[in-house]
Design a protein around this motif. Structure first.
Motif, PDB file in Angstrom:
ATOM      1  N   UNK A 278      32.227  35.481  40.324  1.00 54.75           N
ATOM      2  CA  UNK A 278      33.465  36.024  40.865  1.00 54.75           C
ATOM      3  C   UNK A 278      34.162  35.132  41.862  1.00 54.75           C
ATOM      4  N   UNK A 279      33.782  33.877  41.920  1.00 57.84           N
ATOM      5  CA  UNK A 279      34.372  32.987  42.927  1.00 57.84           C
ATOM      6  C   UNK A 279      35.875  32.789  42.736  1.00 57.84           C
ATOM      7  N   UNK A 280      36.353  32.878  41.483  1.00 60.76           N
ATOM      8  CA  UNK A 280      37.781  32.690  41.228  1.00 60.76           C
ATOM      9  C   UNK A 280      38.575  33.997  41.313  1.00 60.76           C
ATOM     10  N   UNK A 281      37.891  35.089  41.562  1.00 67.87           N
ATOM     11  CA  UNK A 281      38.546  36.399  41.614  1.00 67.87           C
ATOM     12  C   UNK A 281      39.110  36.610  43.016  1.00 67.87           C
ATOM     13  N   UNK A 282      40.346  36.172  43.226  1.00 65.05           N
ATOM     14  CA  UNK A 282      40.940  36.206  44.564  1.00 65.05           C
ATOM     15  C   UNK A 282      42.326  36.838  44.587  1.00 65.05           C
ATOM     16  N   UNK A 283      42.755  37.441  43.469  1.00 64.35           N
ATOM     17  CA  UNK A 283      44.102  38.016  43.392  1.00 64.35           C
ATOM     18  C   UNK A 283      43.996  39.427  42.821  1.00 64.35           C
ATOM     19  N   UNK A 284      43.947  40.424  43.705  1.00 62.82           N
ATOM     20  CA  UNK A 284      43.749  41.806  43.286  1.00 62.82           C
ATOM     21  C   UNK A 284      44.889  42.299  42.399  1.00 62.82           C
TER      22      UNK A 284
ATOM     23  N   UNK B 105      38.796  37.991  36.860  1.00 65.54           N
ATOM     24  CA  UNK B 105      39.496  39.230  37.222  1.00 65.54           C
ATOM     25  C   UNK B 105      38.566  40.434  37.324  1.00 65.54           C
ATOM     26  N   UNK B 106      37.281  40.260  37.037  1.00 67.27           N
ATOM     27  CA  UNK B 106      36.404  41.411  36.815  1.00 67.27           C
ATOM     28  C   UNK B 106      36.354  42.373  37.998  1.00 67.27           C
ATOM     29  N   UNK B 107      35.987  41.905  39.176  1.00 67.63           N
ATOM     30  CA  UNK B 107      35.812  42.806  40.313  1.00 67.63           C
ATOM     31  C   UNK B 107      37.126  43.465  40.709  1.00 67.63           C
ATOM     32  N   UNK B 108      38.206  42.692  40.731  1.00 61.48           N
ATOM     33  CA  UNK B 108      39.498  43.242  41.141  1.00 61.48           C
ATOM     34  C   UNK B 108      40.009  44.270  40.142  1.00 61.48           C
ATOM     35  N   UNK B 109      39.987  43.932  38.851  1.00 59.70           N
ATOM     36  CA  UNK B 109      40.468  44.867  37.833  1.00 59.70           C
ATOM     37  C   UNK B 109      39.600  46.121  37.785  1.00 59.70           C
TER      38      UNK B 109
END
Length: 402
Positions: free
Chosen positions: A204-210, A340-344
């Motif tokens: 999830x390091x690239x997941x930075x845009x909710x 996008x996993x955590x944010x989506x």
């Protein structure tokens, strides 16, 4: 091996935060007697824990763009300890609602984070591990009603202990929440030390845009909301008033609580089996089959007349509805990519919980207005059936995410 040990502690978290949510259902009648309120107010107390579970889910997605998965897991267990303590010492309905809401916050923080972390710890076995993780929280649901029955039954025999804990006579249910708070503190410490020795995934390091993730994965989010938002709303109302519904069918209070226990007990194999099936069967056809079965069983539950039939349908609907959770989580967590996993998932989870949280209040209000539980349950079945037909049509036209 270190990941397996950490996974064990995550299962412990799932157990505790779900216990905090479902333990309110067998306490509805107790709250009515203890605080002298009606079904609508008791339903509001139950709804508070689910609304609390809904509110932090989208903010949790933002937290996960700033903090590690493990840090948010630890925050969730600290929140649970605070909420359980507030519930145990509540002196009126407003304080009880506050404590329930704070306990709900802990589950919202945890399930967004924990489910995402489990899928990243075991990327090749998502369905199986989500199923095991779900089994842990379902065990809590099975234990909840017997825990309340046990606490109420031993009140006289254990009175000196309850006095030492500051629990008033006749209110032994408060001891359950004191024990829950103590367990949350102990698990926080254990998870902290296990996490320090475990190499965590960087998926999830690239997941930075909710918001960007929500826009990118809007089809998956809306599909999940359509399925779980409608089924969840109905199920919130059904299971939180299941004891009173069963009593209306002629069961004694203890037998009615046993019927609710059967509902939750059927969910234990459901999580494990459905998680494995979700790895193998075509999606989302499997999900729609589960929703259809739920509609049929809910109709059956509203029509059943015998005690044996009630217990049989309790087991069947318990298995079916709890099969939906790992199946949908496996589908969504597998559909959303790493970036996008955590944010989506947090956006879906928050919207889904907000949609279903008022279910208890809705049923309590209708019941207080004179509507029979059977009529309410049939109305739920019709509403879910309409949504299921719409989803089947979209599936037939290949309009659903895959």
């Amino acid at each position: 091996m270190s990941r397996t040990r950490l996974f064990g502690s995550l299962c412990g978290h799932a157990f505790l935060v779900n216990f905090a949510r479902v333990v309110m259902a067998p306490l509805v009648a107790v709250f009515i007697a203890t605080f002298g309120v009606g079904e609508g107010t008791a339903g509001l107390v139950v709804s508070a824990v689910w609304i609390g579970s809904a509110l932090p889910r989208v903010p949790t997605g933002y937290l996960l763009t700033k903090l590690s998965r493990l840090q948010v897991v630890l925050l969730s267990s600290v929140t649970l300890a605070i909420g359980a303590t507030l519930t145990a010492v509540s002196v009126g309905v407003p304080a009880l609602i506050l404590g329930a809401g704070v306990m709900g916050l802990s589950s919202g923080l945890y399930f967004v984070t924990g489910n995402t972390l489990v899928s990243e710890l075991f990327p090749t076995r998502v369905g199986r591990m989500i199923g095991i993780h779900g089994t842990a929280n379902q065990v809590a649901a099975v234990i909840a009603a017997p825990a309340i029955t046990f606490a109420l039954a031993i009140g006289a025999d254990w009175r000196p202990l309850f006095v030492a804990l500051g629990v008033p006579a006749g209110e032994e249910w408060r001891a359950v929440f004191l024990a829950l708070a103590a367990a949350a503190v102990a698990l926080t410490a254990a998870t902290y030390f296990l996490g320090r020795g475990t190499p965590l995934p960087d998926a999830g390091n690239e997941d930075r845009d909710l918001l960007g993730a929500a826009r990118m994965e809007w089809r998956g989010v809306l599909f999940g909301l359509a399925v779980m938002g409608t089924v969840g709303f109905a199920w919130q109302g059904v299971f939180n008033f299941y004891v009173l519904f069963a009593e209306g069918r002629g069961l004694s209070p203890s037998m009615a609580r046993n019927a609710l226990t059967v509902v939750f007990a059927a969910g234990i194999p459901a999580f494990a089996i459905s998680g494995r099936l979700a790895d193998r069967l075509p999606q989302p056809a499997y999900l729609l089959a589960i929703v259809t079965a739920f509609v049929l069983l809910l109709f059956g539950l509203s029509a059943v007349r015998t005690v044996a039939g009630l217990f049989a349908l309790s087991a069947a609907i318990g298995y079916v509805v709890h099969s939906l959770y790992p199946a949908l989580d496996t589908f969504l967590l597998g559909t959303f990519p790493d970036r996008t996993r955590a944010s989506a998932y947090s956006v879906y989870s928050g919207a889904m919980m907000l949609a279903q949280a008022p279910g208890s209040w809705f049923v309590g209000t209708l019941a207080e207005a004179g509507f029979a539980y059977t009529a309410i349950f049939r109305g739920f079945a019709i509403a879910v059936a309409v949504v299921a037909i719409g989803l089947f049509w979209l599936h037939h036209d290949d309009q659903l995410p895959s």
